[in-house]
Design an enzyme around this catalytic site. Structure first.
Site, PDB file in Angstrom:
ATOM      1  N   ARG A  17      21.948 -39.577 -35.712  1.00 15.16           N
ATOM      2  CA  ARG A  17      21.171 -40.815 -35.627  1.00 15.16           C
ATOM      3  C   ARG A  17      20.867 -41.242 -34.189  1.00 15.16           C
ATOM      4  NH1 ARG A  17      24.393 -44.962 -38.947  1.00 15.16           N
ATOM      5  NH2 ARG A  17      26.042 -43.400 -38.920  1.00 15.16           N
ATOM      6  N   GLN A  78      36.323 -27.529 -32.687  1.00 15.19           N
ATOM      7  CA  GLN A  78      36.242 -27.564 -34.145  1.00 15.19           C
ATOM      8  C   GLN A  78      34.893 -26.932 -34.502  1.00 15.19           C
ATOM      9  OE1 GLN A  78      35.438 -31.360 -35.956  1.00 15.19           O
ATOM     10  NE2 GLN A  78      36.517 -30.839 -37.857  1.00 15.19           N
ATOM     11  N   TYR A 105      38.577 -42.298 -31.342  1.00 15.04           N
ATOM     12  CA  TYR A 105      37.244 -41.743 -31.582  1.00 15.04           C
ATOM     13  C   TYR A 105      36.424 -41.784 -30.299  1.00 15.04           C
ATOM     14  CZ  TYR A 105      37.711 -42.075 -36.735  1.00 15.04           C
ATOM     15  OH  TYR A 105      38.073 -41.922 -38.040  1.00 15.04           O
ATOM     16  N   ASN A 388      10.383 -37.376  11.463  1.00 15.79           N
ATOM     17  CA  ASN A 388      11.671 -36.683  11.558  1.00 15.79           C
ATOM     18  C   ASN A 388      11.623 -35.298  10.942  1.00 15.79           C
ATOM     19  OD1 ASN A 388      11.310 -37.956   9.033  1.00 15.79           O
ATOM     20  ND2 ASN A 388      13.481 -37.781   8.584  1.00 15.79           N
TER      21      ASN A 388
HETATM   22  C1  UD1 Z   1      35.523 -42.898 -40.485  1.00 18.68           C
HETATM   23  C2  UD1 Z   1      36.663 -43.209 -41.417  1.00 18.68           C
HETATM   24  C3  UD1 Z   1      36.467 -44.596 -42.011  1.00 18.68           C
HETATM   25  C4  UD1 Z   1      36.335 -45.614 -40.919  1.00 18.68           C
HETATM   26  C5  UD1 Z   1      35.253 -45.228 -39.939  1.00 18.68           C
HETATM   27  C6  UD1 Z   1      35.317 -46.128 -38.736  1.00 18.68           C
HETATM   28  C7  UD1 Z   1      37.361 -41.092 -42.381  1.00 18.68           C
HETATM   29  C8  UD1 Z   1      37.283 -40.198 -43.557  1.00 18.68           C
HETATM   30  N1  UD1 Z   1      36.698 -42.236 -42.463  1.00 18.68           N
HETATM   31  O1  UD1 Z   1      34.348 -42.821 -41.270  1.00 18.68           O
HETATM   32  O2  UD1 Z   1      37.551 -44.929 -42.862  1.00 18.68           O
HETATM   33  O3  UD1 Z   1      36.072 -46.885 -41.473  1.00 18.68           O
HETATM   34  O4  UD1 Z   1      35.449 -43.878 -39.469  1.00 18.68           O
HETATM   35  O5  UD1 Z   1      34.239 -45.886 -37.861  1.00 18.68           O
HETATM   36  O6  UD1 Z   1      38.005 -40.761 -41.415  1.00 18.68           O
HETATM   37  N2  UD1 Z   1      34.473 -36.167 -36.396  1.00 18.68           N
HETATM   38  C9  UD1 Z   1      34.842 -34.938 -35.921  1.00 18.68           C
HETATM   39  N3  UD1 Z   1      34.879 -33.881 -36.763  1.00 18.68           N
HETATM   40  C10 UD1 Z   1      34.578 -33.995 -38.082  1.00 18.68           C
HETATM   41  C11 UD1 Z   1      34.186 -35.263 -38.573  1.00 18.68           C
HETATM   42  C12 UD1 Z   1      34.156 -36.340 -37.704  1.00 18.68           C
HETATM   43  O7  UD1 Z   1      35.137 -34.778 -34.725  1.00 18.68           O
HETATM   44  O8  UD1 Z   1      34.634 -32.983 -38.770  1.00 18.68           O
HETATM   45  C13 UD1 Z   1      34.439 -37.320 -35.466  1.00 18.68           C
HETATM   46  C14 UD1 Z   1      33.064 -37.912 -35.316  1.00 18.68           C
HETATM   47  O9  UD1 Z   1      32.391 -37.337 -34.217  1.00 18.68           O
HETATM   48  C15 UD1 Z   1      33.363 -39.363 -35.073  1.00 18.68           C
HETATM   49  C16 UD1 Z   1      34.650 -39.611 -35.834  1.00 18.68           C
HETATM   50  O10 UD1 Z   1      35.238 -38.339 -36.014  1.00 18.68           O
HETATM   51  O11 UD1 Z   1      33.623 -39.627 -33.729  1.00 18.68           O
HETATM   52  C17 UD1 Z   1      34.427 -40.320 -37.168  1.00 18.68           C
HETATM   53  O12 UD1 Z   1      33.643 -39.509 -37.991  1.00 18.68           O
HETATM   54  P1  UD1 Z   1      32.528 -40.096 -38.934  1.00 18.68           P
HETATM   55  O13 UD1 Z   1      31.919 -38.998 -39.697  1.00 18.68           O
HETATM   56  O14 UD1 Z   1      31.628 -40.988 -38.144  1.00 18.68           O
HETATM   57  O15 UD1 Z   1      33.406 -40.979 -39.929  1.00 18.68           O
HETATM   58  P2  UD1 Z   1      32.953 -42.205 -40.767  1.00 18.68           P
HETATM   59  O16 UD1 Z   1      32.250 -41.726 -41.981  1.00 18.68           O
HETATM   60  O17 UD1 Z   1      32.272 -43.194 -39.924  1.00 18.68           O
END
Ligand code: UD1
Ligand code: CA
Length: 458
Positions: A17, A78, A105, A388
């Site tokens: 996004r 990852q 995060y 210069n």
């Molecule tokens: C997650 C939480 C949710 C919380 C929210 C807060 C979980 C399952 N859910 O949801 O409960 O309310 O954050 O913002 O954890 N990332 C990785 N590798 C992956 C997946 C994600 O590094 O495989 C990182 C993303 O880059 C990001 C963070 O983890 O920085 C959160 O991932 P995202 O997919 O945004 O989780 P949400 O669905 O927002």
């Protein structure tokens, strides 16, 4: 105590996004990539070991980590983004069993060291979460509690029942747990959910089932735990960050005409009674002495300004040191390597580069001084230019104390103007000019032609 704490910073997500070629966690807030803020918060909370989980844009993020400082956090890759639990698992082999793991995060940049420290304290040897209560909890995982108020688990929005969606206490994603247990819980997390992902949040339910008390820490302000997923949220985080910085500076005695129209992208040290008008941007390391006044719409990057100096509107200063009681601008440009003594006046449309200027010298209008050493009490007329650069190399112009450079003169470097020398207006000076003499070089003496007729339209 905190040397046994390991931070795992999740930064592998794509950030679709953001609609940007730049990996999400490298988007800056206050001039620093978001990931940098998170790592700083961990370090300030006393955490000595950090592990960054990289995925999308891993190369760029890795390069940035390398460029950042000698003391780098470790990074792990990852390869596929299978969920937050999977992401944490990638770093776990690097973490000893005796450690306490804190999950942060990379796209939640405004987390404070205080909240990280509170999370660590709440975890002790148990489990702790940072939660926040939101009026609009949409998109977040909801915190489930039993009748006694004990946390029993987290349910993601997509998997939640309509009743669970009414819950306004949400998971920020930041949590702390002892490594040995976390490792075991992670091995039990499956991906049987609406997203088909391995949810880190499932660990909370597993901990509760094991009879572990899950403590919660609430963030002081909701902005602290807001994630950045798109340019709108990035801009909102930027304003929140600026507000936080500015309030601290205002309490330290900075007088800002309007804190909403001020941006600091670095660090600022101030003396007493420093006043900054609207629309200024300060970058890198900036130092402003007592009574310094900055007019509207100025840009200062890596600049030191001594006491009593006034910088007027629309001036741009970059890697420059300005002495006491100078008057700069409006519309002045000080480029890298500019060093001004005390009481110097640099006026409108004057550009300086790699130039030192002695006390009390003036260049009030329309001039370029590059690679120059200007003495004290020198007067540089309007339109004076140091030539210069010959297209290949740069050369130095030296101007002695009390010299007077007449308007529209060109000083063809390398050249030295003696002390007290007087250069007549409109001269091209390619040879050294002796001290205390008038030097003049014009094409020819001025003539007037009495028989001349003004051209007429044919
Ligand atoms: C997650 C939480 C949710 C919380 C929210 C807060 C979980 C399952 N859910 O949801 O409960 O309310 O954050 O913002 O954890 N990332 C990785 N590798 C992956 C997946 C994600 O590094 O495989 C990182 C993303 O880059 C990001 C963070 O983890 O920085 C959160 O991932 P995202 O997919 O945004 O989780 P949400 O669905 O927002
Ligand atoms: Ca998110």
């Amino acid at each position: 105590m905190t040397d046994r704490v390991h931070a795992i910073v999740l930064a592998a997500g794509q950030g679709t996004r953001m609609k940007s070629a730049l990996p999400k966690v490298l988007h800056p807030i206050g001039g620093q990539p978001m990931l940098g803020h998170v790592l700083d918060a961990a370090a300030s909370a006393g955490i000595a070991s950090s592990h960054v989980v990289l995925g999308h844009g891993a190369e760029k993020v890795g390069d940035w980590l390398k460029s950042r400082s000698a003391e780098q956090p470790r990074s792990v890759l990852q390869l596929k983004q299978l969920g937050t639990a999977h992401a944490v698992s990638q770093a776990m082999p690097e973490v000893p069993d005796t450690a306490l793991v804190v999950v942060l995060y990379g796209d939640v940049p405004l987390i404070t060291p205080e909240t990280v420290a509170a999370l660590i304290a709440a975890a002790k040897d148990g489990f702790a979460l940072v939660t926040v209560t939101l009026d609009q909890p949409r998109g977040y995982g909801r915190i489930l509690r039993d009748a006694a108020g004990r946390v029993t688990g987290i349910v993601e929005e997509k998997d939640a029942t309509p009743e669970q969606r009414q819950i306004r206490e949400v998971n920020t994603g930041l949590m702390a747990a002892p490594a040995r247990r976390l490792r075991r819980w992670l091995s039990h997390v499956g991906n049987d959910n609406a997203n088909g992902e391995y949810y880190l949040t499932d660990v909370v339910g597993l901990a509760a089932r094991d009879g572990i008390t899950v403590r919660t820490v609430s963030a002081a302000a909701s902005e602290e735990v807001e994630g950045v997923n798109d340019p709108l949220q990035l801009a909102r985080a930027e304003r929140a960050f600026q507000r936080r910085n500015v309030e601290r500076l205002q309490r330290d005695g900075l007088y800002l005409a309007d804190p909403a129209r001020f941006d600091l992208r670095g660090s600022l040290r101030i003396g007493r009674d420093v006043r900054i008008d609207v629309g200024c941007v300060l970058e890198g390391q900036v130092e402003l002495g007592d009574d310094v006044q900055i007019g509207p719409y100025c840009l200062l990057r890596d600049v030191r300004v001594a006491a009593g100096t006034k910088i007027d509107a629309f001036s741009v200063l970059h890697e420059a040191a300005v002495g006491r009681a100078c008057i700069i601008g409006p519309y002045a440009r000080l480029r890298p390597g500019t060093v001004l003594g005390d009481g110097v006046h640099i006026g409108n449309f004057v550009e300086l580069k790699k130039t030192t200027v002695g006390d009390g010298s003036k260049a009030n209008h329309l001039a370029y001084l590059g690679d120059a050493v200007v003495g004290a009490r020198v007067n540089i007329g309007a339109g004076v230019i140091t030539c210069n650069y010959d297209g290949a190399n740069k050369f130095t112009t030296v101007i002695g104390d009390e010299a007077f450079i007449g308007t529209d003169s060109q000083l063809v470097a390398p050249v030295t103007i003696g002390r007290g020398a007087y250069i007549a207006a409109g001269s091209t000076i390619a040879k050294d000019a002796p001290a205390d003499q008038l030097t003049i070089n014009r094409a020819r003496e001025q003539r007037s032609l009495p028989s001349w007729k003004r051209p007429t339209k044919g």
